[in-house]
Design a protein around this motif. Structure first.
Motif, PDB file in Angstrom:
ATOM      1  N   ASN A  74      31.402  39.808  45.818  1.00 54.38           N
ATOM      2  CA  ASN A  74      31.114  40.488  44.554  1.00 54.38           C
ATOM      3  C   ASN A  74      32.299  41.318  44.078  1.00 54.38           C
ATOM      4  OD1 ASN A  74      28.578  39.370  44.713  1.00 54.38           O
ATOM      5  ND2 ASN A  74      27.602  41.233  45.519  1.00 54.38           N
ATOM      6  N   ALA A  75      33.127  41.787  44.995  1.00 56.13           N
ATOM      7  CA  ALA A  75      34.299  42.575  44.609  1.00 56.13           C
ATOM      8  C   ALA A  75      35.487  41.697  44.260  1.00 56.13           C
ATOM      9  CB  ALA A  75      34.674  43.539  45.724  1.00 56.13           C
ATOM     10  N   GLY A  76      35.349  40.383  44.373  1.00 50.22           N
ATOM     11  CA  GLY A  76      36.438  39.477  44.038  1.00 50.22           C
ATOM     12  C   GLY A  76      37.483  39.333  45.120  1.00 50.22           C
ATOM     13  N   VAL A  77      37.172  39.796  46.339  1.00 46.82           N
ATOM     14  CA  VAL A  77      38.134  39.678  47.436  1.00 46.82           C
ATOM     15  C   VAL A  77      38.174  38.252  47.974  1.00 46.82           C
ATOM     16  CG1 VAL A  77      38.750  40.532  49.732  1.00 46.82           C
ATOM     17  CG2 VAL A  77      37.822  42.099  48.029  1.00 46.82           C
ATOM     18  N   ILE A  78      37.021  37.606  48.083  1.00 48.51           N
ATOM     19  CA  ILE A  78      36.944  36.235  48.580  1.00 48.51           C
ATOM     20  C   ILE A  78      36.132  35.403  47.602  1.00 48.51           C
ATOM     21  CG2 ILE A  78      37.152  36.919  50.999  1.00 48.51           C
ATOM     22  CD1 ILE A  78      34.145  36.584  51.272  1.00 48.51           C
ATOM     23  N   SER A  79      36.302  34.078  47.685  1.00 49.06           N
ATOM     24  CA  SER A  79      35.553  33.158  46.835  1.00 49.06           C
ATOM     25  C   SER A  79      34.237  32.784  47.506  1.00 49.06           C
ATOM     26  CB  SER A  79      36.384  31.907  46.565  1.00 49.06           C
ATOM     27  OG  SER A  79      36.588  31.180  47.772  1.00 49.06           O
ATOM     28  N   THR A  80      33.414  32.051  46.779  1.00 47.98           N
ATOM     29  CA  THR A  80      32.141  31.603  47.342  1.00 47.98           C
ATOM     30  C   THR A  80      32.374  30.654  48.511  1.00 47.98           C
ATOM     31  OG1 THR A  80      31.050  31.854  45.192  1.00 47.98           O
ATOM     32  CG2 THR A  80      29.980  30.429  46.811  1.00 47.98           C
ATOM     33  N   PRO A 120      32.090  23.680  51.695  1.00 49.48           N
ATOM     34  CA  PRO A 120      32.366  24.171  50.341  1.00 49.48           C
ATOM     35  C   PRO A 120      31.400  23.571  49.328  1.00 49.48           C
ATOM     36  CG  PRO A 120      34.384  23.469  51.453  1.00 49.48           C
ATOM     37  CD  PRO A 120      33.246  23.005  52.300  1.00 49.48           C
ATOM     38  N   VAL A 121      31.279  24.247  48.180  1.00 47.19           N
ATOM     39  CA  VAL A 121      30.447  23.737  47.091  1.00 47.19           C
ATOM     40  C   VAL A 121      31.040  22.417  46.600  1.00 47.19           C
ATOM     41  CG1 VAL A 121      29.510  24.223  44.805  1.00 47.19           C
ATOM     42  CG2 VAL A 121      29.780  26.076  46.476  1.00 47.19           C
ATOM     43  N   ALA A 122      30.191  21.422  46.403  1.00 42.80           N
ATOM     44  CA  ALA A 122      30.677  20.058  46.160  1.00 42.80           C
ATOM     45  C   ALA A 122      31.467  19.932  44.864  1.00 42.80           C
ATOM     46  CB  ALA A 122      29.485  19.094  46.152  1.00 42.80           C
ATOM     47  N   ASP A 123      31.057  20.630  43.792  1.00 41.96           N
ATOM     48  CA  ASP A 123      31.728  20.444  42.505  1.00 41.96           C
ATOM     49  C   ASP A 123      32.994  21.285  42.343  1.00 41.96           C
ATOM     50  OD1 ASP A 123      30.658  22.929  42.329  1.00 41.96           O
ATOM     51  OD2 ASP A 123      29.336  22.537  40.632  1.00 41.96           O
ATOM     52  N   GLY A 124      33.391  22.014  43.371  1.00 42.50           N
ATOM     53  CA  GLY A 124      34.625  22.791  43.324  1.00 42.50           C
ATOM     54  C   GLY A 124      34.495  24.160  42.704  1.00 42.50           C
ATOM     55  N   GLY A 147      33.000  26.621  43.839  1.00 40.79           N
ATOM     56  CA  GLY A 147      33.007  27.655  44.870  1.00 40.79           C
ATOM     57  C   GLY A 147      34.381  28.245  45.113  1.00 40.79           C
ATOM     58  N   GLN A 148      35.435  27.666  44.527  1.00 37.44           N
ATOM     59  CA  GLN A 148      36.776  28.196  44.720  1.00 37.44           C
ATOM     60  C   GLN A 148      37.101  29.351  43.775  1.00 37.44           C
ATOM     61  OE1 GLN A 148      39.591  24.989  44.449  1.00 37.44           O
ATOM     62  NE2 GLN A 148      38.598  23.762  46.051  1.00 37.44           N
ATOM     63  N   ASP A 149      36.262  29.541  42.768  1.00 40.74           N
ATOM     64  CA  ASP A 149      36.504  30.634  41.814  1.00 40.74           C
ATOM     65  C   ASP A 149      36.130  31.965  42.442  1.00 40.74           C
ATOM     66  OD1 ASP A 149      37.250  28.750  39.920  1.00 40.74           O
ATOM     67  OD2 ASP A 149      35.191  28.521  39.172  1.00 40.74           O
ATOM     68  N   ARG A 150      36.930  32.970  42.121  1.00 39.89           N
ATOM     69  CA  ARG A 150      36.626  34.326  42.576  1.00 39.89           C
ATOM     70  C   ARG A 150      36.013  35.117  41.429  1.00 39.89           C
ATOM     71  NH1 ARG A 150      40.462  37.569  43.678  1.00 39.89           N
ATOM     72  NH2 ARG A 150      42.256  36.374  42.925  1.00 39.89           N
ATOM     73  N   TRP A 151      35.014  35.892  41.785  1.00 42.77           N
ATOM     74  CA  TRP A 151      34.343  36.718  40.786  1.00 42.77           C
ATOM     75  C   TRP A 151      35.182  37.953  40.467  1.00 42.77           C
ATOM     76  CZ3 TRP A 151      28.436  36.977  42.354  1.00 42.77           C
ATOM     77  CH2 TRP A 151      27.938  35.665  42.399  1.00 42.77           C
ATOM     78  N   GLN A 152      35.002  38.449  39.238  1.00 47.98           N
ATOM     79  CA  GLN A 152      35.683  39.674  38.820  1.00 47.98           C
ATOM     80  C   GLN A 152      34.646  40.625  38.236  1.00 47.98           C
ATOM     81  OE1 GLN A 152      38.914  39.172  36.123  1.00 47.98           O
ATOM     82  NE2 GLN A 152      39.060  41.361  35.632  1.00 47.98           N
ATOM     83  N   PRO A 153      34.470  41.795  38.833  1.00 46.13           N
ATOM     84  CA  PRO A 153      33.496  42.746  38.297  1.00 46.13           C
ATOM     85  C   PRO A 153      33.872  43.162  36.877  1.00 46.13           C
ATOM     86  CG  PRO A 153      34.162  43.351  40.518  1.00 46.13           C
ATOM     87  CD  PRO A 153      35.084  42.273  40.075  1.00 46.13           C
ATOM     88  N   VAL A 154      32.889  43.128  35.960  1.00 47.59           N
ATOM     89  CA  VAL A 154      33.171  43.431  34.552  1.00 47.59           C
ATOM     90  C   VAL A 154      33.256  44.932  34.298  1.00 47.59           C
ATOM     91  CG1 VAL A 154      32.089  41.305  33.756  1.00 47.59           C
ATOM     92  CG2 VAL A 154      30.699  43.381  34.003  1.00 47.59           C
ATOM     93  N   ASN A 155      32.774  45.737  35.222  1.00 49.17           N
ATOM     94  CA  ASN A 155      32.796  47.183  35.010  1.00 49.17           C
ATOM     95  C   ASN A 155      33.975  47.849  35.697  1.00 49.17           C
ATOM     96  OD1 ASN A 155      31.873  46.651  37.553  1.00 49.17           O
ATOM     97  ND2 ASN A 155      30.464  48.386  37.635  1.00 49.17           N
ATOM     98  N   MET A 156      34.978  47.080  36.022  1.00 49.26           N
ATOM     99  CA  MET A 156      36.156  47.630  36.680  1.00 49.26           C
ATOM    100  C   MET A 156      37.408  47.156  35.965  1.00 49.26           C
ATOM    101  SD  MET A 156      35.272  47.237  40.726  1.00 49.26           S
ATOM    102  CE  MET A 156      33.758  47.898  41.412  1.00 49.26           C
ATOM    103  N   GLY A 157      38.475  47.900  36.123  1.00 50.69           N
ATOM    104  CA  GLY A 157      39.756  47.514  35.562  1.00 50.69           C
ATOM    105  C   GLY A 157      40.882  47.998  36.442  1.00 50.69           C
TER     106      GLY A 157
END
Length: 426
Positions: A380-386, A397-401, A403-413
């Motif tokens: 959730n903090a964007g340190v690791i991917s799914t 890994p997620v089959a469609d790829g 899972g390689q995206d990392r999340w970015q919290p929208v309330n942080m900068g």
């Protein structure tokens, strides 16, 4: 000092060659079977033998103690489980060199006879039981290490030379597995030293703690003799009549034949000539036999730095903080061994800017719920991917790829910059 002069055992005017004193724990007995290690022509001094308790203390007799066997087994076994990565280190971080031959040497096939686990286990066992580990380094035509062959620690003698211009140089008189003996420079022998007082040879725990181990061995021998005699205390046969020496000898022999011993337990005793049997009082409870054996187990735990609960001494265990105890085992008990072996490997084999590093992450994962919460926080903090999060639980890994995206919290900068504009309707 030149290479040829070093092998010949002669130094220049400013260099001195000195043989390091040996402290061994080989058996001092008439049978080679009394020791698991057989010394070579370089072995000189032995501090093993009878302790003050009157029992022989060597590797074989020490390992016959269950607490010693478990202490060595848990330390060497867990150590062998942990991978030893070969990495490069720069401003961009630490990167595993998976394609480097050194990585395969430490994590694949150290030699044709042993698996990775077996080699690491004997490495740590040698350090624990003798204080030192030695391996012969086989190299290819480009002088790259291609195989490591474990050597008998008692068949290696350490020498050092010192030159004021170049410093200290090590070389070794060693007996190889084929029986040949030779003097080798340090590049041909990988030496891992345990706790040391000179930085060149490790202290031998069996030799230095001979008296503590001797007490445990003597106590075990007492218990064995007690039950061999069917738990019967010593007996005295008395009479008011005069008994000739030959008759006394015959009575003693008859008693030992028909009464004493396990196989004669419960046999009726018929005494003549006014004989009376008086059993000498032996009270193991008053002698605190159980408490003595417990304290000896704790001494063995101290000898190798093993938490008592890992060698099944549970008299004071609460199990309320077993996870914390496991973490302390990795940090304080295995941690120095990890650093010792990794630094020794780096000193012997690593290229400039590279290092060896153990990865004990599998040993400190904790319970499932704690792991899940920790991995979720990192994702959730964007340190690791799914996909990286799924890998922590051995999931594909997620089959469609995606899972390689990392999340970015929208309330942080980024610190010190204005917050990004919120989209309409947010």
């Amino acid at each position: 000092m030149g290479f040829l002069s070093m092998l010949g055992g002669a130094g220049g005017a400013s260099s001195k060659i000195r043989q390091e004193p040996r402290l061994l724990a080989a058996a001092e007995s008439s049978s080679p079977a009394d020791s698991f290690q057989t010394g070579g022509p370089w072995a000189e001094v032995s501090l093993s033998g009878p302790s003050r308790a009157g029992v022989l203390v060597n590797e074989r007799t020490t390992l016959s103690l269950p607490a010693v066997m478990q202490a060595v087994r848990i330390l060497s076994g867990v150590f062998a489980m942990v991978p030893l990565h070969y990495c490069s280190h720069d401003n961009g971080g630490t990167h595993k060199l998976l394609d480097d031959p050194l990585y395969s040497l430490m994590n694949g096939r150290p030699n044709d006879a042993q698996s990775r686990y077996a080699f690491r286990e004997i490495l740590m066992s040698d350090i624990l039981m003798t204080g030192n580990f030695y391996a012969y380094v086989s190299r290819d035509q480009f002088m790259r290490p291609v195989a490591l062959t474990r050597l008998d620690p008692f068949a290696v003698q350490v020498y050092q030379s010192f030159d004021q211009a170049t410093g200290q140089t090590m070389f070794y008189d060693a007996t190889l597995p084929d029986g040949t003996s030779q003097r080798f420079p340090s590049r041909d022998i990988w030496a891992v030293t345990g706790m040391s007082r000179n930085g060149l040879q490790g202290l031998n725990p069996v030799a230095y703690m001979r008296e503590a181990f001797g007490e445990s061995i003597a106590t075990a021998a007492y218990v064995q003799n007690y039950w061999r005699n069917n738990g019967q205390p010593p007996v005295t046969l008395t009479t008011d009549k005069k008994v000739d020496p030959d008759v006394r000898a015959a009575i003693k022999a008859d008693w030992k034949t028909y009464v004493a011993g396990v196989h004669n337990a419960g046999e009726p005793v018929v005494l003549g000539q006014g004989l009376k049997a008086d059993y000498m009082p032996v009270n193991n409870k008053d002698g605190q036999l159980v408490e003595t054996r417990t304290m000896q187990v704790l001494d063995i735990a101290r000898a190798w730095g093993v938490p008592p609960h890992l060698i099944f001494e549970l008299s004071k265990a609460t199990f309320g903080n077993i996870e914390q105890q496991s973490l302390e085992f990795v940090i304080y008990h295995l941690g120095p061994h990890f650093a010792r072996v990794a630094d020794s490997a780096a000193h012997a084999f690593a290229a400039s800017g590279c290092l060896f590093s153990h990865d004990p992450s599998d040993l400190v994962k904790g319970g499932f719920l704690d792991r899940a919460q920790g991995v979720s926080s990192l994702r959730n903090a964007g340190v690791i991917s799914t996909d990286e999060a799924r890998n922590n639980f051995n999931l594909n890994p997620v089959a469609d790829g995606t899972g390689q995206d990392r999340w970015q919290p929208v309330n942080m900068g980024i610190a010190g910059q204005p917050a990004p504009a919120q989209p309409p309707g947010a």
